[in-house]
Design a protein around this motif. Structure first.
Motif, PDB file in Angstrom:
ATOM      1  N   LEU A 120       0.828  -1.197   0.000  1.00 49.89           N
ATOM      2  CA  LEU A 120       0.000   0.000   0.000  1.00 49.89           C
ATOM      3  C   LEU A 120       0.865   1.249   0.000  1.00 49.89           C
ATOM      4  CD1 LEU A 120      -2.772   1.364   0.151  1.00 49.89           C
ATOM      5  CD2 LEU A 120      -2.656   1.118   2.639  1.00 49.89           C
ATOM      6  N   ASN A 121       1.901   1.263   0.814  1.00 45.14           N
ATOM      7  CA  ASN A 121       2.811   2.415   0.857  1.00 45.14           C
ATOM      8  C   ASN A 121       3.505   2.620  -0.481  1.00 45.14           C
ATOM      9  OD1 ASN A 121       2.265   3.241   3.489  1.00 45.14           O
ATOM     10  ND2 ASN A 121       3.774   1.835   4.370  1.00 45.14           N
ATOM     11  N   GLN A 122       3.875   1.516  -1.141  1.00 46.77           N
ATOM     12  CA  GLN A 122       4.516   1.622  -2.450  1.00 46.77           C
ATOM     13  C   GLN A 122       3.547   2.222  -3.475  1.00 46.77           C
ATOM     14  OE1 GLN A 122       5.751  -2.436  -3.102  1.00 46.77           O
ATOM     15  NE2 GLN A 122       7.767  -2.127  -2.191  1.00 46.77           N
TER      16      GLN A 122
ATOM     17  N   GLU B 171       3.896   5.715  -5.517  1.00 49.90           N
ATOM     18  CA  GLU B 171       3.792   5.780  -6.977  1.00 49.90           C
ATOM     19  C   GLU B 171       2.768   6.838  -7.406  1.00 49.90           C
ATOM     20  OE1 GLU B 171       2.841   1.946  -8.599  1.00 49.90           O
ATOM     21  OE2 GLU B 171       4.559   0.993  -7.644  1.00 49.90           O
ATOM     22  N   LEU B 172       1.668   6.893  -6.709  1.00 50.37           N
ATOM     23  CA  LEU B 172       0.608   7.827  -7.062  1.00 50.37           C
ATOM     24  C   LEU B 172       1.005   9.279  -6.765  1.00 50.37           C
ATOM     25  CD1 LEU B 172      -2.519   5.851  -5.830  1.00 50.37           C
ATOM     26  CD2 LEU B 172      -1.853   6.300  -8.199  1.00 50.37           C
ATOM     27  N   SER B 173       1.834   9.472  -5.779  1.00 49.97           N
ATOM     28  CA  SER B 173       2.232  10.834  -5.430  1.00 49.97           C
ATOM     29  C   SER B 173       3.307  11.383  -6.357  1.00 49.97           C
ATOM     30  CB  SER B 173       2.707  10.895  -3.984  1.00 49.97           C
ATOM     31  OG  SER B 173       3.908  10.178  -3.820  1.00 49.97           O
ATOM     32  N   ASN B 174       3.937  10.522  -7.155  1.00 55.75           N
ATOM     33  CA  ASN B 174       4.979  10.973  -8.101  1.00 55.75           C
ATOM     34  C   ASN B 174       4.427  11.405  -9.403  1.00 55.75           C
ATOM     35  OD1 ASN B 174       7.003  10.530  -6.249  1.00 55.75           O
ATOM     36  ND2 ASN B 174       7.329   8.426  -6.892  1.00 55.75           N
TER      37      ASN B 174
END
Length: 93
Positions: free
Chosen positions: A84-86, A90-93
Motif C-alpha cells: 500500500l505504501n509503495q 507511486e501515485l504521489s509521483n
C-alpha cells in the motif's frame, strides 16, 4: 422460504450478504459515474441504505457465530502495508 435449521439460515444469510456486497460495489460505481448531482445524491442515499442493511446482516451472522474472521499474521499485515505504501508513493509521483 422456510428456514428451519441453522444450515439453511447460514446459507441464506451468506447468500444475502454476498448479494448486498455486490449491490454496494455496483452502487459505488454508479455514484462515481452519475451524470448530474441529483442522480448522484439519489445513489448516495441508496448506498447509505444498502450499507446499513449490509451491516445489520453482517452483525446478525456475527452474533450467531456464522461469520468468522481469520486473524492475519503479522507478516501478511506488514506485506500489505508495504504494498500500500509503495502504491501511495507511486501515485504521489
Amino acid at each position: 422460504l422456510l428456514l428451519n435449521t441453522n444450515f439453511y439460515q447460514i446459507d441464506f444469510l451468506n447468500d444475502l450478504l454476498a448479494s448486498e456486497k455486490e449491490i454496494t460495489t455496483n452502487t459505488a460505481t454508479a455514484i462515481t459515474e452519475a451524470s448530474n448531482r441529483k442522480l448522484e445524491n439519489m445513489f448516495l442515499e441508496f448506498f447509505d441504505s444498502i450499507e446499513a442493511i449490509q451491516r445489520d446482516t453482517y452483525e446478525l451472522a456475527w452474533n450467531n457465530g456464522w461469520y468468522e474472521l481469520e486473524e492475519a499474521e503479522t507478516k501478511k499485515i506488514n506485506e500489505s502495508a508495504k504494498k500500500l505504501n509503495q502504491k501511495m508513493e507511486e501515485l504521489s509521483n
